[in-house]
Design a protein around this motif. Structure first.
Motif, PDB file in Angstrom:
ATOM      1  N   ILE A 249       0.840  -1.204   0.000  1.00  0.00           N
ATOM      2  CA  ILE A 249       0.000   0.000   0.000  1.00  0.00           C
ATOM      3  C   ILE A 249       0.872   1.250   0.000  1.00  0.00           C
ATOM      4  N   GLY A 250       1.939   1.214   0.811  1.00  0.00           N
ATOM      5  CA  GLY A 250       2.850   2.351   0.850  1.00  0.00           C
ATOM      6  C   GLY A 250       3.525   2.591  -0.486  1.00  0.00           C
ATOM      7  N   ALA A 251       3.947   1.510  -1.127  1.00  0.00           N
ATOM      8  CA  ALA A 251       4.609   1.648  -2.425  1.00  0.00           C
ATOM      9  C   ALA A 251       3.643   2.201  -3.466  1.00  0.00           C
ATOM     10  N   PHE A 252       2.390   1.743  -3.423  1.00  0.00           N
ATOM     11  CA  PHE A 252       1.386   2.235  -4.367  1.00  0.00           C
ATOM     12  C   PHE A 252       1.156   3.735  -4.180  1.00  0.00           C
ATOM     13  N   LEU A 253       1.006   4.173  -2.930  1.00  0.00           N
ATOM     14  CA  LEU A 253       0.749   5.586  -2.652  1.00  0.00           C
ATOM     15  C   LEU A 253       1.972   6.448  -2.949  1.00  0.00           C
ATOM     16  N   ASP A 254       3.170   5.862  -2.746  1.00  0.00           N
ATOM     17  CA  ASP A 254       4.403   6.610  -2.994  1.00  0.00           C
ATOM     18  C   ASP A 254       4.870   6.510  -4.449  1.00  0.00           C
ATOM     19  N   LYS A 255       4.108   5.741  -5.252  1.00  0.00           N
ATOM     20  CA  LYS A 255       4.438   5.549  -6.681  1.00  0.00           C
ATOM     21  C   LYS A 255       5.845   4.969  -6.858  1.00  0.00           C
ATOM     22  N   ARG A 256       6.115   3.868  -6.153  1.00  0.00           N
ATOM     23  CA  ARG A 256       7.396   3.164  -6.270  1.00  0.00           C
ATOM     24  C   ARG A 256       7.113   1.666  -6.302  1.00  0.00           C
TER      25      ARG A 256
END
Length: 263
Positions: A249-256
């Motif tokens: 979820i963090g990677a999705f929101l951070d676009k990474r």
């Protein structure tokens, strides 16, 4: 038909977190003898316990994927105890495929008949070459494909399953794809590459999340609707508490791109 005693009945090779298991009785069209079933069960336990394996591919050596039970073995052992043990072993292997934490992809070249068709239906996914063919032909020899029926009727619609079971007719890969027995049909020369591409795609996901999702799928599919939602809701809550869900979820929101932790 004799086996090559110098070679394992089920071969294993690993690449990019994908373990390929190859049924290795080509002279017997990879028939599921009692030793073959035992060897396959052992290999499945082996890859399921290996944390480096994220996806399993199941295929056959030689011109056939699997021609079903070894009828010579069945005919030469008339004791009911042997036959009960054989079919119980086979059923256990089919259930083992669904319970495996790793997704299993059937890579089908040639024919998959009777228990071989059951094997395809029991795998999570299936990719087939365009010349492959499928049948549950037991009715043609007076031995109805009763145990293959279990996997077949849980994979394709009832009337399609019954037509295969009652006629014993061979169907081609296009028809197998149309009725939902297989996922993809590809040109024969592309079969290994197409299966590998699908396997690598799945292997790139969080192995913990994939294992959790596969278990939830097989659990919920046979539950009443309300029970299925209750079960999968609990799975979602448990999934959200994992490190990989937080990372994803963090990677999705951070676009990474995510870095999976495995827990």
């Amino acid at each position: 038909m004799g086996d090559n005693l110098d070679q394992p009945l089920v071969l294993r090779s690993d690449l990019d977190h994908v373990a390929t298991l190859t049924l290795n009785r080509p002279a017997a069209r990879n028939a599921l003898s009692e030793p073959m079933l035992d060897a396959l069960a052992a290999r499945l336990d082996e890859v399921d316990a290996d944390p480096t394996v994220h996806v399993v591919v199941l295929t056959g050596a030689g011109p056939a994927f699997c021609a079903g039970h070894d009828l010579r073995e069945v005919r030469s052992n008339e004791e009911p105890e042997f036959r009960e043990r054989l079919f119980a072993r086979c059923s256990n292997v089919m259930m083992q495929l669904t319970r495996l934490r790793r997704p299993v992809i059937a890579q089908v070249a040639g024919v998959a008949t009777a228990a071989g068709c059951q094997l395809v239906a029991s795998c999570d996914l299936a990719v087939a070459g365009e010349s492959s063919r499928f049948a549950t032909p037991g009715v043609n020899i007076g031995l109805f494909c009763s145990t293959p029926m279990v996997a077949l009727t849980r994979t394709v619609a009832p009337k399609h399953a019954l037509e295969m079971l009652l006629t014993g007719d061979m169907i081609d890969a296009t028809e197998a794809h149309r009725i939902g027995l297989i996922n993809r049909v590809v040109p024969d020369p592309r079969l290994a590459d197409a299966t590998a591409e699908l396997a690598r795609t799945i292997a790139s996901k969080s192995p913990m999340t994939v294992a959790l999702g596969k278990a939830a799928y097989w659990k919920q599919r046979d539950l009443p609707l309300a029970d299925a939602y209750a079960h999968t809701s609990r799975v979602m809550v448990d999934n959200l508490a994992t490190n990989d869900a937080a990372e994803g979820i963090g990677a999705f929101l951070d676009k990474r791109s995510p870095t999976w932790i495995g827990s």
